[in-house]
Design an enzyme around this catalytic site. Sequence first.
Site, mmCIF file in Angstrom:
data_model
loop_
_atom_site.group_PDB
_atom_site.id
_atom_site.type_symbol
_atom_site.label_atom_id
_atom_site.label_comp_id
_atom_site.label_asym_id
_atom_site.label_seq_id
_atom_site.Cartn_x
_atom_site.Cartn_y
_atom_site.Cartn_z
ATOM 1 N N LEU A 1 -22.590 0.486 -1.705
ATOM 2 C CA LEU A 1 -23.380 0.440 -0.919
ATOM 3 C C LEU A 1 -23.476 1.601 0.420
ATOM 4 O O LEU A 1 -24.141 1.421 1.133
ATOM 5 C CB LEU A 1 -23.121 -0.940 -0.204
ATOM 6 C CG LEU A 1 -23.205 -2.213 -1.004
ATOM 7 C CD1 LEU A 1 -22.652 -3.477 -0.222
ATOM 8 C CD2 LEU A 1 -24.699 -2.287 -1.354
ATOM 9 N N SER B 1 -13.515 -4.584 1.483
ATOM 10 C CA SER B 1 -14.532 -3.909 0.744
ATOM 11 C C SER B 1 -15.870 -4.447 0.955
ATOM 12 O O SER B 1 -16.657 -4.674 0.493
ATOM 13 C CB SER B 1 -14.495 -4.312 -0.711
ATOM 14 O OG SER B 1 -15.398 -3.695 -1.806
ATOM 15 N N PRO B 2 -16.344 -4.050 2.412
ATOM 16 C CA PRO B 2 -17.436 -4.472 3.215
ATOM 17 C C PRO B 2 -18.667 -3.563 2.310
ATOM 18 O O PRO B 2 -19.880 -3.763 2.232
ATOM 19 C CB PRO B 2 -17.346 -3.931 4.210
ATOM 20 C CG PRO B 2 -16.163 -2.918 4.694
ATOM 21 C CD PRO B 2 -15.347 -3.390 3.370
ATOM 22 N N LEU B 3 -18.009 -2.344 1.640
ATOM 23 C CA LEU B 3 -19.310 -1.553 1.286
ATOM 24 C C LEU B 3 -19.008 -1.610 -0.424
ATOM 25 O O LEU B 3 -19.523 -0.742 -1.179
ATOM 26 C CB LEU B 3 -19.214 -0.244 1.410
ATOM 27 C CG LEU B 3 -19.333 0.378 3.025
ATOM 28 C CD1 LEU B 3 -19.056 1.928 3.370
ATOM 29 C CD2 LEU B 3 -20.683 -0.286 3.448
ATOM 30 N N TYR C 1 1.047 -1.092 0.074
ATOM 31 C CA TYR C 1 -0.040 0.034 0.151
ATOM 32 C C TYR C 1 0.826 1.283 0.044
ATOM 33 O O TYR C 1 1.896 1.448 0.790
ATOM 34 C CB TYR C 1 -0.813 0.070 1.335
ATOM 35 C CG TYR C 1 -2.081 -0.856 1.180
ATOM 36 C CD1 TYR C 1 -2.215 -1.870 0.141
ATOM 37 C CD2 TYR C 1 -2.550 -1.068 2.562
ATOM 38 C CE1 TYR C 1 -3.089 -3.022 0.456
ATOM 39 C CE2 TYR C 1 -3.576 -2.188 2.744
ATOM 40 C CZ TYR C 1 -3.814 -3.291 1.505
ATOM 41 O OH TYR C 1 -4.735 -4.063 1.679
ATOM 42 N N GLY D 1 -17.532 1.442 -2.201
ATOM 43 C CA GLY D 1 -18.450 2.523 -1.661
ATOM 44 C C GLY D 1 -19.873 2.511 -2.483
ATOM 45 O O GLY D 1 -20.730 3.225 -2.440
#
Length: 326
Positions: A217, A210-212, A53, A215
């Site tokens: 969600l 990446s729980p959303l 990263y 973006g």
Amino acid sequence: MEYTRLGRTGLTVSRLCVGTMNFGWQIGEPESHAILDRAAGSGVNFVDTANMYGRETGDGLSERFVGSWLDAPGRRDRVVLATKVYAPMSDDPNDRGLSARHIIASCEASLRRLRTEWIDLFQMHHVDRRTPWEEIWQAMETLVAQGKVRYVGSSNFAGWHLARAQAAADRRHFLGIVSEQCKYNLVTRHVEMEVLPAAADLGIAILPYSPLHFGALSGALRKQRDGVPGRAVLHAPERVAPHREAIERYERWCAGIGQDPTTIALAWLLSRPEVTAPVLGPRTAGQLDLPIAALSTELDAETLAVLDDIFPPVGNGGPAPEAWAW
């Protein structure tokens, strides 16, 4: 803040993990520190980064930002620190993958950037099909014996990779994999077929990244209508377009019950029995407010059924082979 054990270990982690992929790439050091300060102030003790990263290949800027934040007296002892190894860090063909040479060299480099003597969770960022498990575990055992690594995790592994890796570790009487970081959210539910069942059987924690869905969600379409594009609409519209109809329906439903889409998406993940801690990707300290609210948002059976209807699981739902067979 809520806490739980990391898989089958005795290590206690917060039910939210701060991911630092945006550090260096999208935000600078002061903003990164503000996010970590806000997280720590809310009781989050779990921080995830990776050697790759940063702004450029090999600069490790995210780890450097985390390391400068950890420099404060007493802070390191209160943080469960996770990083990763696998990705190319230079043009050198040996500066990538999961060879014993690269694992050990990468650990040493990460320790220097993070300004710490140990890594709590050293994660294999991807499966390396060319390197035998005997070699991988020998290198990890060395790092654990030296006190430089406490636990080993994986990321982007298939269910059979987890099973094979753990079998090899068991033969060596080594703890093996204690966590799997995988892409998992309402839109992307493939891991429910094999990864989640394998992890549950082996005592491996699930850390969804990446729980959303980048973006998508988080109320992306609403933000677009309001003239304040979210990350998914501005930077990755292809994340929204294939699921636009479902996302529109989801946002209308969330508005109808008076809840923010971000809160519901994270509450849904937190309700999954296999999930230990979603890995967040905030770009501002304020973006932690809704995830923290999700911890106290309980979803009843009717709500879960609505979400399954909007975002159906793969196949028949549930684990394989029933997901596609009788």
